[in-house]
Design an enzyme around this catalytic site. Structure first.
Site, PDB file in Angstrom:
ATOM      1  CB  ALA A 254       3.246  13.491  32.194  1.00  0.00           C
TER       2      ALA A 254
ATOM      3  N   GLY B  45      -0.797  16.369  30.937  1.00  0.00           N
ATOM      4  CA  GLY B  45       0.147  17.446  31.249  1.00  0.00           C
ATOM      5  C   GLY B  45       0.126  18.576  30.226  1.00  0.00           C
TER       6      GLY B  45
ATOM      7  CD  GLU C 195      -2.167  17.978  34.591  1.00  0.00           C
ATOM      8  OE1 GLU C 195      -1.259  17.355  34.009  1.00  0.00           O
ATOM      9  OE2 GLU C 195      -2.622  17.624  35.684  1.00  0.00           O
TER      10      GLU C 195
ATOM     11  CD  GLU D 279      -4.143  13.259  33.466  1.00  0.00           C
ATOM     12  OE1 GLU D 279      -5.360  13.380  33.201  1.00  0.00           O
ATOM     13  OE2 GLU D 279      -3.316  14.157  33.259  1.00  0.00           O
TER      14      GLU D 279
HETATM   15  N1  CAA Z   1       4.025   9.947  26.598  1.00  0.00           N
HETATM   16  C1  CAA Z   1       4.957   9.300  25.889  1.00  0.00           C
HETATM   17  N2  CAA Z   1       4.891   9.128  24.557  1.00  0.00           N
HETATM   18  C2  CAA Z   1       3.796   9.629  23.941  1.00  0.00           C
HETATM   19  C3  CAA Z   1       2.789  10.304  24.614  1.00  0.00           C
HETATM   20  C4  CAA Z   1       2.934  10.472  26.020  1.00  0.00           C
HETATM   21  N3  CAA Z   1       2.043  11.131  26.750  1.00  0.00           N
HETATM   22  N4  CAA Z   1       1.836  10.649  23.730  1.00  0.00           N
HETATM   23  C5  CAA Z   1       2.252  10.226  22.525  1.00  0.00           C
HETATM   24  N5  CAA Z   1       3.433   9.590  22.650  1.00  0.00           N
HETATM   25  C6  CAA Z   1       4.229   8.953  21.588  1.00  0.00           C
HETATM   26  C7  CAA Z   1       3.630   7.612  21.184  1.00  0.00           C
HETATM   27  O1  CAA Z   1       4.034   6.597  22.082  1.00  0.00           O
HETATM   28  C8  CAA Z   1       4.204   7.453  19.793  1.00  0.00           C
HETATM   29  O2  CAA Z   1       5.530   7.026  19.905  1.00  0.00           O
HETATM   30  P1  CAA Z   1       6.117   5.879  18.898  1.00  0.00           P
HETATM   31  O3  CAA Z   1       6.026   6.515  17.538  1.00  0.00           O
HETATM   32  O4  CAA Z   1       7.514   5.688  19.397  1.00  0.00           O
HETATM   33  O5  CAA Z   1       5.218   4.715  19.060  1.00  0.00           O
HETATM   34  C9  CAA Z   1       4.229   8.871  19.265  1.00  0.00           C
HETATM   35  O6  CAA Z   1       4.154   9.719  20.409  1.00  0.00           O
HETATM   36  C10 CAA Z   1       3.049   9.189  18.370  1.00  0.00           C
HETATM   37  O7  CAA Z   1       1.871   8.863  19.083  1.00  0.00           O
HETATM   38  P2  CAA Z   1       0.699   7.924  18.496  1.00  0.00           P
HETATM   39  O8  CAA Z   1       1.268   6.934  17.525  1.00  0.00           O
HETATM   40  O9  CAA Z   1      -0.065   7.392  19.656  1.00  0.00           O
HETATM   41  O10 CAA Z   1      -0.137   9.022  17.683  1.00  0.00           O
HETATM   42  P3  CAA Z   1      -1.694   8.976  17.358  1.00  0.00           P
HETATM   43  O11 CAA Z   1      -1.935  10.057  16.377  1.00  0.00           O
HETATM   44  O12 CAA Z   1      -2.141   7.600  17.002  1.00  0.00           O
HETATM   45  O13 CAA Z   1      -2.419   9.355  18.739  1.00  0.00           O
HETATM   46  C11 CAA Z   1      -2.720  10.597  20.776  1.00  0.00           C
HETATM   47  C12 CAA Z   1      -2.228  10.623  19.309  1.00  0.00           C
HETATM   48  C13 CAA Z   1      -4.236  10.396  20.805  1.00  0.00           C
HETATM   49  C14 CAA Z   1      -2.354  11.947  21.397  1.00  0.00           C
HETATM   50  C15 CAA Z   1      -2.033   9.429  21.507  1.00  0.00           C
HETATM   51  O14 CAA Z   1      -0.622   9.508  21.287  1.00  0.00           O
HETATM   52  C16 CAA Z   1      -2.263   9.444  23.001  1.00  0.00           C
HETATM   53  O15 CAA Z   1      -3.334   9.063  23.456  1.00  0.00           O
HETATM   54  N6  CAA Z   1      -1.240   9.849  23.764  1.00  0.00           N
HETATM   55  C17 CAA Z   1      -1.298   9.846  25.221  1.00  0.00           C
HETATM   56  C18 CAA Z   1      -2.190  10.944  25.731  1.00  0.00           C
HETATM   57  C19 CAA Z   1      -2.296  10.856  27.233  1.00  0.00           C
HETATM   58  O16 CAA Z   1      -2.827   9.916  27.789  1.00  0.00           O
HETATM   59  N7  CAA Z   1      -1.790  11.897  27.920  1.00  0.00           N
HETATM   60  C20 CAA Z   1      -1.811  11.973  29.369  1.00  0.00           C
HETATM   61  C21 CAA Z   1      -0.558  11.402  29.945  1.00  0.00           C
HETATM   62  S1  CAA Z   1      -0.674  11.218  31.669  1.00  0.00           S
HETATM   63  C22 CAA Z   1      -0.302  12.749  32.314  1.00  0.00           C
HETATM   64  O17 CAA Z   1      -0.126  13.718  31.620  1.00  0.00           O
HETATM   65  C23 CAA Z   1      -0.233  12.753  33.801  1.00  0.00           C
HETATM   66  C24 CAA Z   1      -0.110  14.088  34.442  1.00  0.00           C
HETATM   67  O18 CAA Z   1      -1.063  14.808  34.599  1.00  0.00           O
HETATM   68  C25 CAA Z   1       1.174  14.495  34.982  1.00  0.00           C
END
Ligand code: CAA
Length: 261
Positions: free
Chosen positions: A63, A108, A111, A131
């Site tokens: 998400a 998400g 999920e 999360e």
């Molecule tokens: N939400 C918003 N933006 C996201 C995102 C997310 N979940 N995941 C990645 N992005 C964005 C980053 O902010 C980045 O944007 P910018 O270029 O503008 O900075 C872009 O995507 C590329 O990401 P990274 O630079 O972080 O890429 P990376 O290769 O270094 O890392 C990754 C990849 C490990 C997937 C890392 O992006 C990450 O950890 N993302 C978040 C994963 C996460 O925590 N997901 C769970 C979200 S909570 C949820 O989903 C709740 C629910 O159940 C409803």
């Protein structure tokens, strides 16, 4: 549609989440577009759907953390409901949905894949529910579907520890059915979909409903669900054709596609 593309190849519909700048993260607009795309699918023409993400890095990276960062308690609950409603629509979609997971399937992303009927993934896929590392619970069904798919012990270990797993471990614990090299993933998904689409569509739909509905009740009720759906097949032309073809001793006869009637 800004973030979703839809194509149809034969009986197979392909829904692609296409927001590569954010690794296909799910904000409200993406969720609404997924919902609208599925609801527009012509169920007379399409027999199986493949859900995938654009690019070679990420299926869905969760998400949208930016959108969630300022939510109040009530808004958080509403955002959870928004995702849950869309994912439940996918889970109960009348025809099978295959998740072709082409990279990160986090939060998400894991999920939404679990709301699909079947999951296959590329070798670089990474699954997890990170999360609690963000100060929240999984919010789009992760606490419920992961425990049902891989068992409560493994689900709790993954969720409490915010532990990501790679494709080989996802295969070992039964979260995915198969792993392919990235370049072969979509062909494998299409082959899998084609193998389903050639069977009697009304019977396939009835199998999906029987399995899903049956898992929610006890065995005595579950077998009644199956009996009703089994019985309903005998009203279809596809049943009459399928059985007549089997019983026909003319070995030269070529099987026609099922009519979805
Ligand atoms: N939400 C918003 N933006 C996201 C995102 C997310 N979940 N995941 C990645 N992005 C964005 C980053 O902010 C980045 O944007 P910018 O270029 O503008 O900075 C872009 O995507 C590329 O990401 P990274 O630079 O972080 O890429 P990376 O290769 O270094 O890392 C990754 C990849 C490990 C997937 C890392 O992006 C990450 O950890 N993302 C978040 C994963 C996460 O925590 N997901 C769970 C979200 S909570 C949820 O989903 C709740 C629910 O159940 C409803």
């Amino acid at each position: 549609m800004e973030f979703i593309t839809y194509e149809q190849e034969g009986f197979v519909g392909i829904v692609t989440i296409n927001r590569p700048k954010a690794l296909n993260a799910l904000n409200s607009q993406v969720l609404e577009e997924i919902d609208a795309t599925f609801k527009a699918i012509d169920l007379d023409a399409v027999r199986v759907v493949i859900l995938t993400g654009a690019g070679e890095k990420s299926f869905v990276a969760g998400a949208d953390i930016g959108e969630m960062s300022t939510l109040t308690k009530a808004e958080g609950e509403a955002f959870g409901k928004k995702g849950n409603d869309v994912f439940r629509m996918i889970e109960t979609f009348p025809i099978p949905v295959i998740a072709a997971i082409n990279g990160f399937a986090l939060g998400g992303g894991c999920e939404i894949s679990m709301s699909c009927d079947i999951r296959i993934c590329s070798e670089n896929a990474v699954f997890g529910q990170p999360e609690v590392g963000l100060g929240i619970t999984p919010g789009f069904g992760g606490t419920q579907r992961l425990a049902r798919l891989v068992g409560p012990g493994m689900a709790k270990q993954m969720i409490y520890g915010a532990r990501n797993i790679k494709a080989d471990e996802a295969l070992r614990i039964g979260l995915v059915n198969a792993v392919y090299p990235q370049a072969e993933l979509m062909d494998a998904a299409k082959k899998l979909a084609g193998g389903i689409a050639k069977n009697a569509p009304i019977a396939v739909r009835a199998c999906k409903k029987a399995i899903n509905d049956g898992l929610e009740v006890d065995m005595d009720q579950a077998i009644v669900i199956e009996e009703k759906l089994f019985g309903s097949c005998f009203e279809t032309e596809d049943q009459k054709y399928g059985m007549a073809f089997f019983l026909d001793k003319n070995k030269e006869k070529v099987k026609e596609p099922f009519q979805n009637k």
